[in-house]
Design a protein around this motif. Structure first.
Motif, PDB file in Angstrom:
ATOM      1  N   THR A   1      19.424 -13.625 -52.879  1.00  0.00           N
ATOM      2  CA  THR A   1      19.747 -12.562 -53.814  1.00  0.00           C
ATOM      3  C   THR A   1      18.719 -11.433 -53.721  1.00  0.00           C
ATOM      4  O   THR A   1      17.508 -11.683 -53.696  1.00  0.00           O
ATOM      5  CB  THR A   1      19.793 -13.093 -55.258  1.00  0.00           C
ATOM      6  N   TYR A   2      19.236 -10.211 -53.690  1.00  0.00           N
ATOM      7  CA  TYR A   2      18.393  -9.011 -53.646  1.00  0.00           C
ATOM      8  C   TYR A   2      18.529  -8.251 -54.952  1.00  0.00           C
ATOM      9  O   TYR A   2      19.642  -7.996 -55.425  1.00  0.00           O
ATOM     10  CB  TYR A   2      18.785  -8.113 -52.465  1.00  0.00           C
TER      11      TYR A   2
ATOM     12  N   ALA B   1      21.104  -7.414 -48.346  1.00  0.00           N
ATOM     13  CA  ALA B   1      21.540  -8.806 -48.392  1.00  0.00           C
ATOM     14  C   ALA B   1      22.335  -9.174 -47.145  1.00  0.00           C
ATOM     15  O   ALA B   1      22.156 -10.255 -46.566  1.00  0.00           O
ATOM     16  CB  ALA B   1      22.369  -9.055 -49.644  1.00  0.00           C
TER      17      ALA B   1
ATOM     18  N   THR C   1      24.190 -10.853 -53.592  1.00  0.00           N
ATOM     19  CA  THR C   1      23.849 -12.176 -53.067  1.00  0.00           C
ATOM     20  C   THR C   1      24.685 -12.470 -51.824  1.00  0.00           C
ATOM     21  O   THR C   1      25.906 -12.304 -51.844  1.00  0.00           O
ATOM     22  CB  THR C   1      24.103 -13.271 -54.115  1.00  0.00           C
TER      23      THR C   1
END
Length: 473
Positions: free
Chosen positions: A161-162, A85, A156
């Motif tokens: 967002t990952y 991120a 995030t």
């Protein structure tokens, strides 16, 4: 008469003061705005807990025992999410088994691991995430019996967002409880706060009643995701047709109406693994709209087109996740492609006479080597890179190549030479689900042009009256 005049003058002065105050207030009171994001409640973000539960539910549906949540893998997955991120990465960091082992998992044994990731702007539901992970490579945690432990992380940065899920096992070791070791540098005994429940009850499909309606009776350990997977619908369908929210836990014995193709007003979604193919348009072009539970692999199989061909037609890379409702060109139709220059022919030498490639987001070393048809080892040697090296966007990579001469087209009586674009282009970023743009609806509470004119008019009239009685005095 004199008393009345003084009274009137005093009143007029007070009126002028109030008018000036009203003018100032009107000029400096900002208009109020109603923002769409203030009206619309934000969607609940998928948690690491839900990622693990969804994958375990899918795994149980294949007749395998659920993966056991492990604190070390959790820590590595969360760290991975934060790193990706922070760097806005669109590719894997790499060597997931090495990173998990280095954190202490496996106690020195041979570790095997796999890693899934999904990325989105704004909100992304569990349906969309599991759809991204529906291809064979991402289904490994769900269908590979050898995998034993699991961990997940979510991070995030700047609205991006990952979601990371990692599964692992130790070669030669029987799958048991969680690792005894704690993550490197973290005190503790390896216990997990609020661990994922290992009790996942497979969903038994209910039979229709006399009216053809299907009602599912929730059993202990069942979740929105497991029920949706079993009936091949979405969690949103369960929410809509039962007036419930996924944020509220299901209760054992609760009855849920299951919509199907016979339900009025319900559009049956594409079942997992199945693709409804589209017919060509008048020009022979075929465009497919991605549906839940579809992947490049299943779409390619349905249209009898290779994944590489789909990637080429849409300017995508294999590790870029698909999004629901994303449009994919399957066939370009009856269009004769114009001659194009190769990547090497598009190169323009730098001021020092050398050729360079500028790294774009989502590109990998192997992909760049394939782009210029050079050995990966040469590309790494030219730039002093190793197997563990990570490239970043806008980084310049030296290319020790000599572009072939560009072709020329001779037209009588003049000769026309093809010009070469000075920049090396890269595929566009994949289509992503983006949050709705905020729209401001302004409701003026002061400062309008009509109000200012009115106040100025009142002040002018008051001033004239004042001047008149002053002269009489």
């Amino acid at each position: 008469m004199r008393q009345n005049y003084n009274y009137f003058m005093h009143f007029n002065r007070l009126f002028a003061v109030f008018a000036l105050l009203a003018l100032v207030a009107g000029l400096f009171t900002p208009p109020q705005s109603v923002h769409a994001d203030e009206i619309r409640a934000p969607a609940t973000q998928v948690s690491a807990y839900e990622l693990i539960l969804a994958m375990n539910t899918l795994r149980v549906s294949y007749g395998l025992p659920p993966l056991i949540e492990d604190p070390i893998i959790n820590a590595v997955a969360q760290s991975t999410a934060q790193i990706m991120a922070a760097n806005s990465m669109s590719w894997h960091i790499g060597d997931v088994r090495g990173r998990i082992a280095a954190a202490g998992y496996g106690g020195g044994g041979t570790v095997w691991a796999t890693e899934n990731f999904a990325v989105s702007h704004g909100s992304m539901g569990i349906d969309e995430i599991m759809a991204v992970w529906a291809d064979p490579d991402h289904m490994r945690p769900a269908v590979t019996p050898a995998y034993c432990h699991v961990g997940a992380g979510v991070a995030t940065v700047n609205g991006k967002t990952y979601f990371i899920l990692q599964a692992a096992y130790v070669s030669g070791q029987e799958c048991g409880s969680i690792s005894s070791a704690s993550p490197a540098g973290t005190p503790g005994t390896g216990t997990i706060p609020n661990p994922v429940s290992q009790l996942i009850i497979p969903v038994k499909i209910a039979t229709p009643d006399a009216d053809g309606k299907i009602f599912h009776v929730v059993q202990a350990g069942q979740s929105f995701w497991s029920i949706a997977v079993a009936y091949q619908i979405t969690i949103q369908d369960l929410e809509t047709w039962n007036n419930v929210s996924r944020d509220t836990s299901l209760q054992a014995g609760q009855r849920l109406f299951i919509p199907n193709k016979n339900t009025a007003g319900f559009a049956t979604p594409t079942p997992r693994g199945m693709v409804v193919t589209q017919i060509p348009d008048a020009d022979g072009k075929i465009v497919h709209v991605v549906q839940p539970y579809q992947s490049l692999f299943t779409i390619g199989e349905a249209y009898r087109v290779s994944v590489d061909k789909i990637l080429q037609l849409n300017g995508l890379q294999a590790d870029w996740p698909l999004q629901i409702e994303q449009k994919l060109v399957i066939s370009a139709g009856n269009i004769t492609p114009s001659p194009t220059l190769s990547a090497i022919q598009k190169l323009t030498p730098d001021a020092n006479g050398n050729y360079y490639h500028t790294v774009q987001s989502g590109q990998t070393l192997s992909g760049i080597a394939d782009l210029y048809d050079v050995p990966l080892s040469d590309l790494m040697n030219w730039n002093g890179l190793g197997a563990a090296s990570v490239i970043i966007p806008n980084q310049k990579l030296l290319l020790r190549v000599t572009p072939p001469a560009t072709a020329t087209v001779t037209l009588a009586p003049a000769t026309v030479t093809l010009t070469v674009s000075p920049s090396v282009t890269s595929p566009p970023l994949p289509t992503e689900i983006t949050p709705t743009e905020v729209v401001s609806v302004e409701e003026s509470t002061g400062g309008s042009g009509l109000g200012i004119i009115l106040v100025l008019g009142i002040i002018l009239v008051g001033g004239l009256v004042w001047w008149r009685y002053t002269n009489k005095r």
